[in-house]
Motif scaffolding. Structure first.
Motif, PDB file in Angstrom:
ATOM      1  N   LEU A  93       0.835  -1.206   0.000  1.00 19.47           N
ATOM      2  CA  LEU A  93       0.000   0.000   0.000  1.00 19.47           C
ATOM      3  C   LEU A  93       0.869   1.255   0.000  1.00 19.47           C
ATOM      4  N   ALA A  94       1.917   1.275   0.809  1.00 16.70           N
ATOM      5  CA  ALA A  94       2.814   2.434   0.838  1.00 16.70           C
ATOM      6  C   ALA A  94       3.472   2.633  -0.528  1.00 16.70           C
ATOM      7  N   ALA A  95       3.873   1.544  -1.173  1.00 12.96           N
ATOM      8  CA  ALA A  95       4.491   1.632  -2.498  1.00 12.96           C
ATOM      9  C   ALA A  95       3.488   2.131  -3.536  1.00 12.96           C
ATOM     10  N   TYR A  96       2.250   1.659  -3.446  1.00 12.93           N
ATOM     11  CA  TYR A  96       1.203   2.122  -4.361  1.00 12.93           C
ATOM     12  C   TYR A  96       0.985   3.626  -4.184  1.00 12.93           C
ATOM     13  N   ASN A  97       0.906   4.068  -2.935  1.00 18.81           N
ATOM     14  CA  ASN A  97       0.714   5.498  -2.668  1.00 18.81           C
ATOM     15  C   ASN A  97       1.913   6.314  -3.153  1.00 18.81           C
ATOM     16  N   LEU A  98       3.119   5.752  -3.033  1.00 21.93           N
ATOM     17  CA  LEU A  98       4.303   6.413  -3.577  1.00 21.93           C
ATOM     18  C   LEU A  98       4.192   6.509  -5.097  1.00 21.93           C
ATOM     19  N   LEU A  99       3.775   5.444  -5.737  1.00 20.78           N
ATOM     20  CA  LEU A  99       3.603   5.457  -7.189  1.00 20.78           C
ATOM     21  C   LEU A  99       2.593   6.516  -7.607  1.00 20.78           C
ATOM     22  N   TYR A 100       1.493   6.591  -6.887  1.00 17.05           N
ATOM     23  CA  TYR A 100       0.486   7.623  -7.179  1.00 17.05           C
ATOM     24  C   TYR A 100       1.094   9.015  -7.020  1.00 17.05           C
ATOM     25  N   ALA A 101       1.800   9.234  -5.910  1.00 15.88           N
ATOM     26  CA  ALA A 101       2.380  10.557  -5.635  1.00 15.88           C
ATOM     27  C   ALA A 101       3.414  10.960  -6.693  1.00 15.88           C
ATOM     28  N   ILE A 102       4.277  10.031  -7.078  1.00 16.10           N
ATOM     29  CA  ILE A 102       5.287  10.405  -8.075  1.00 16.10           C
ATOM     30  C   ILE A 102       4.685  10.560  -9.462  1.00 16.10           C
ATOM     31  N   SER A 103       3.602   9.829  -9.744  1.00 15.75           N
ATOM     32  CA  SER A 103       2.951  10.010 -11.049  1.00 15.75           C
ATOM     33  C   SER A 103       2.333  11.405 -11.150  1.00 15.75           C
ATOM     34  N   ILE A 104       1.836  11.912 -10.042  1.00 15.06           N
ATOM     35  CA  ILE A 104       1.287  13.277 -10.023  1.00 15.06           C
ATOM     36  C   ILE A 104       2.426  14.296 -10.064  1.00 15.06           C
ATOM     37  N   THR A 105       3.426  14.115  -9.201  1.00 19.78           N
ATOM     38  CA  THR A 105       4.526  15.075  -9.086  1.00 19.78           C
ATOM     39  C   THR A 105       5.338  15.197 -10.368  1.00 19.78           C
ATOM     40  N   PHE A 106       5.654  14.075 -10.983  1.00 20.17           N
ATOM     41  CA  PHE A 106       6.510  14.092 -12.169  1.00 20.17           C
ATOM     42  C   PHE A 106       5.719  13.974 -13.472  1.00 20.17           C
ATOM     43  N   HIS A 107       4.400  14.053 -13.372  1.00 22.30           N
ATOM     44  CA  HIS A 107       3.516  14.067 -14.534  1.00 22.30           C
ATOM     45  C   HIS A 107       3.666  12.824 -15.408  1.00 22.30           C
ATOM     46  N   PHE A 108       3.681  11.654 -14.779  1.00 29.17           N
ATOM     47  CA  PHE A 108       3.702  10.399 -15.518  1.00 29.17           C
ATOM     48  C   PHE A 108       2.312  10.139 -16.056  1.00 29.17           C
ATOM     49  N   GLU A 109       2.231   9.838 -17.336  1.00 30.47           N
ATOM     50  CA  GLU A 109       0.955   9.527 -17.962  1.00 30.47           C
ATOM     51  C   GLU A 109       0.658   8.040 -17.784  1.00 30.47           C
ATOM     52  N   VAL A 110      -0.236   7.726 -16.871  1.00 30.80           N
ATOM     53  CA  VAL A 110      -0.580   6.322 -16.624  1.00 30.80           C
ATOM     54  C   VAL A 110      -2.069   6.077 -16.813  1.00 30.80           C
ATOM     55  N   GLY A 111      -2.742   7.013 -17.447  1.00 30.29           N
ATOM     56  CA  GLY A 111      -4.185   6.860 -17.640  1.00 30.29           C
ATOM     57  C   GLY A 111      -4.903   7.008 -16.313  1.00 30.29           C
ATOM     58  N   ASN A 112      -6.000   6.345 -16.187  1.00 31.04           N
ATOM     59  CA  ASN A 112      -6.787   6.414 -14.958  1.00 31.04           C
ATOM     60  C   ASN A 112      -6.578   5.183 -14.085  1.00 31.04           C
ATOM     61  N   GLN A 113      -5.377   4.637 -14.095  1.00 28.17           N
ATOM     62  CA  GLN A 113      -5.123   3.395 -13.377  1.00 28.17           C
ATOM     63  C   GLN A 113      -4.751   3.601 -11.914  1.00 28.17           C
ATOM     64  N   LEU A 114      -4.419   4.818 -11.510  1.00 30.58           N
ATOM     65  CA  LEU A 114      -4.022   5.061 -10.137  1.00 30.58           C
ATOM     66  C   LEU A 114      -5.021   5.985  -9.454  1.00 30.58           C
TER      67      LEU A 114
END
Length: 173
Positions: free
Chosen positions: A38-59
């Protein structure tokens, strides 16, 4: 800035941060510990927002999400999307993958191989121009390729995964 005092410490440069955090998140989503997943998932979400990773609506921003222990398909899918949309992260991300691979348990090593494979075809993009900055990219690309060769030779059990990855023709590398 202080230099690392021993070999286990590494200097972190600002351009290393997205690749390092992305590898940490993807690797730890595969953990057997649900809290770490869960912590890793939340980190992935946070970095996708911060660094503007395009991952669609998967997170989603989720506090109490239950992630299954075997999320390989999800992790690889996210990695594929980021590899396509954030090719500039390729060298740093792959370098971090090799470090994570060495420090991980056996099941996580296979996960690491799975999510790093979508990034390998991007290597050709770092050797096409000749400039001072591109010389650094060429050296990093050679280092990544050397790591792949060393891994293939040292670990015959993972060589099939590496050999089955579609690479661009050698003339494009």
């Amino acid at each position: 800035m202080a230099k690392p005092s021993n070999m286990s410490e590494r200097t972190i440069r600002p351009n290393d941060v997205p690749g390092r955090l992305l590898n940490m998140a993807l690797l730890n989503i595969g953990s057997v510990d649900p809290s770490l997943r869960l912590a890793a998932y939340n980190l992935l979400y946070a970095i996708s927002i911060t660094f503007h990773f395009e991952v669609g609506n998967q997170l989603l921003d989720a506090r109490d999400l239950c992630l299954p222990a075997n999320s390989t398909a999800f992790i690889v899918n996210i990695s594929e999307k980021i590899a396509q949309n954030q090719q500039s992260l390729t060298l740093e991300f792959l370098s971090e993958c090799f470090i994570g691979f060495q420090k991980s348990s056996e099941p996580l090593r296979y996960l690491c191989l799975d999510y790093m494979m979508p990034w390998l075809p991007n290597l050709s993009k770092f050797c096409q121009n000749s400039s001072v900055e591109n010389d650094k990219d060429t050296l990093k690309t050679k280092e990544v390729l050397r790591n792949l060769i060393d891994l293939t030779v040292a670990r015959t059990d993972v060589s099939c995964s590496i050999r089955n990855t579609p690479f661009p023709p050698p003339s494009r590398l």
